[in-house]
Design a protein around this motif. Structure first.
Motif, PDB file in Angstrom:
ATOM      1  N   SER A  72       0.812  -1.213   0.000  1.00 44.78           N
ATOM      2  CA  SER A  72       0.000   0.000   0.000  1.00 44.78           C
ATOM      3  C   SER A  72       0.846   1.264   0.000  1.00 44.78           C
ATOM      4  O   SER A  72       0.440   2.300  -0.532  1.00 44.78           O
ATOM      5  CB  SER A  72      -0.931  -0.006   1.214  1.00 44.78           C
ATOM      6  OG  SER A  72      -1.849   1.052   1.153  1.00 44.78           O
ATOM      7  N   TYR A 122      -5.154   1.263  -0.231  1.00 43.56           N
ATOM      8  CA  TYR A 122      -4.987   1.082  -1.680  1.00 43.56           C
ATOM      9  C   TYR A 122      -3.792   0.172  -1.918  1.00 43.56           C
ATOM     10  O   TYR A 122      -2.646   0.643  -1.865  1.00 43.56           O
ATOM     11  CB  TYR A 122      -4.752   2.446  -2.340  1.00 43.56           C
ATOM     12  CG  TYR A 122      -4.795   2.451  -3.854  1.00 43.56           C
ATOM     13  CD1 TYR A 122      -5.968   2.731  -4.533  1.00 43.56           C
ATOM     14  CD2 TYR A 122      -3.645   2.181  -4.598  1.00 43.56           C
ATOM     15  CE1 TYR A 122      -5.991   2.760  -5.922  1.00 43.56           C
ATOM     16  CE2 TYR A 122      -3.667   2.207  -5.983  1.00 43.56           C
ATOM     17  CZ  TYR A 122      -4.843   2.487  -6.639  1.00 43.56           C
ATOM     18  OH  TYR A 122      -4.854   2.520  -8.003  1.00 43.56           O
ATOM     19  N   PRO A 123      -4.030  -1.127  -2.088  1.00 41.85           N
ATOM     20  CA  PRO A 123      -5.324  -1.799  -2.138  1.00 41.85           C
ATOM     21  C   PRO A 123      -5.939  -1.978  -0.748  1.00 41.85           C
ATOM     22  O   PRO A 123      -5.271  -1.785   0.265  1.00 41.85           O
ATOM     23  CB  PRO A 123      -4.983  -3.161  -2.753  1.00 41.85           C
ATOM     24  CG  PRO A 123      -3.566  -3.395  -2.354  1.00 41.85           C
ATOM     25  CD  PRO A 123      -2.907  -2.053  -2.363  1.00 41.85           C
ATOM     26  N   THR A 159     -13.634  -3.663  -6.311  1.00 41.27           N
ATOM     27  CA  THR A 159     -12.247  -4.108  -6.202  1.00 41.27           C
ATOM     28  C   THR A 159     -12.195  -5.622  -6.075  1.00 41.27           C
ATOM     29  O   THR A 159     -13.147  -6.248  -5.584  1.00 41.27           O
ATOM     30  CB  THR A 159     -11.557  -3.456  -4.985  1.00 41.27           C
ATOM     31  OG1 THR A 159     -10.174  -3.800  -4.981  1.00 41.27           O
ATOM     32  CG2 THR A 159     -12.174  -3.919  -3.679  1.00 41.27           C
ATOM     33  N   SER A 216      -4.306   5.536  -1.941  1.00 41.57           N
ATOM     34  CA  SER A 216      -5.562   5.944  -2.590  1.00 41.57           C
ATOM     35  C   SER A 216      -5.635   7.440  -2.859  1.00 41.57           C
ATOM     36  O   SER A 216      -6.220   7.867  -3.849  1.00 41.57           O
ATOM     37  CB  SER A 216      -6.749   5.516  -1.725  1.00 41.57           C
ATOM     38  OG  SER A 216      -6.666   6.104  -0.444  1.00 41.57           O
TER      39      SER A 216
END
Length: 276
Positions: free
Chosen positions: A33, A99-100, A190, A38
């Motif tokens: 991440s 994110y993810p 997702t 994100s």
């Protein structure tokens, strides 16, 4: 005596291995991440529904902190059985990547004076797991490898994004659908899944509650029920406006089941020093 000492030793070793495995999972989540958070992928050109825009402006401002990892410390009470009114004191730590999407949640409570029980929930790369353990060692129940569970965990992530609201900025995985002046629907797509959660906003531009049709495992089968989380007592924690009091309930046909009453004691953003 020798047998008892051996059992206790085995319990300590097993609990240590479980915690080590959990920390390894968190470390992997952080590593992935940290490379692609994100906020950097947010599409700020998208026009948001008015109540969503007002909420995000208040929660994170016009220059949001780039949050890729969150650690949340909880305390409160839970019920483990909808047929009982017994409440148990609980403490929990929650680890989130945005994110993810990644979730690890570990809670400890005692059902009797000497019986410590641990609830563990996780989601990573399309796989969710939920287990209950005695003394952090002996598995009492376990759920995994189910599409219903994967969707339920993604809805939890989305519903609890009020604690990491930059994850609610629109991006390639998240979009908002307008409903009215005081509510909107967030859709997360997702890992091959699509889930929705409805957000309700009060006159102070805060999320007062969220709701969704969510799967619950009951008597060996998943059933889809209405699920609600109520939020209140917003405070500024590390520069972000978040609710520190919450209640969760399932809406059964025969009546509502309030199963969690919690308090957020602290939130850390992007503090990865324990997992590097």
């Amino acid at each position: 005596t020798t047998l008892m000492a051996g059992i206790i030793g085995l319990m300590f070793v097993s609990a240590y291995q479980f915690d080590k495995s959990m920390n390894d999972d968190i470390r992997n989540m952080v590593m992935v991440s940290k490379l692609a958070d994100s906020t950097e992928h947010a599409n700020i050109s998208v026009e948001l529904p008015p109540p969503v825009k007002a909420y995000l402006d208040k929660a994170i401002g016009t220059k949001p902190l780039s949050v890729f990892f969150v650690r949340i410390f909880h305390s409160g009470e839970i019920q483990t059985d909808d047929s009982s009114n017994k409440w148990y004191g609980v403490t929990a730590k929650q680890y989130i990547t945005t994110y993810p999407v990644g979730i690890i949640w570990k809670a400890n409570f005692q059902k009797a004076s000497v019986l410590q029980q641990t609830i563990f929930e996780s989601y990573w790369q399309g796989n969710a797991n939920v287990s209950s353990r005695l003394f952090g060692t002996f598995i009492l129940s376990k759920e995994n490898d189910a599409n219903e569970l994967n969707k339920a965990q993604l809805q939890r992530y989305l519903a609890e994004s009020v604690w990491y609201p930059s994850a609610l900025l629109p991006n390639e995985f998240l979009e908002w659908q307008a409903v009215d002046d005081s509510s909107a629907i967030a859709k997360l797509s997702t890992d091959g899944y699509e889930v929705k959660v409805k957000f309700y906003f009060n006159e102070h531009h805060e999320v007062s509650r969220v709701s969704a049709e969510r799967y619950l495992l009951s008597q060996g089968a998943y059933q889809q029920l209405d699920w609600t989380v109520h939020y209140s007592d917003y405070q500024i924690l590390n520069g972000i406006s978040v609710p520190v009091v919450y209640e969760k309930e399932w809406h059964h046909p025969e009546g509502n089941w309030l199963y969690s009453k919690g308090h957020v004691d602290d939130i850390e953003y992007n503090n990865t020093k324990d997992f590097e």
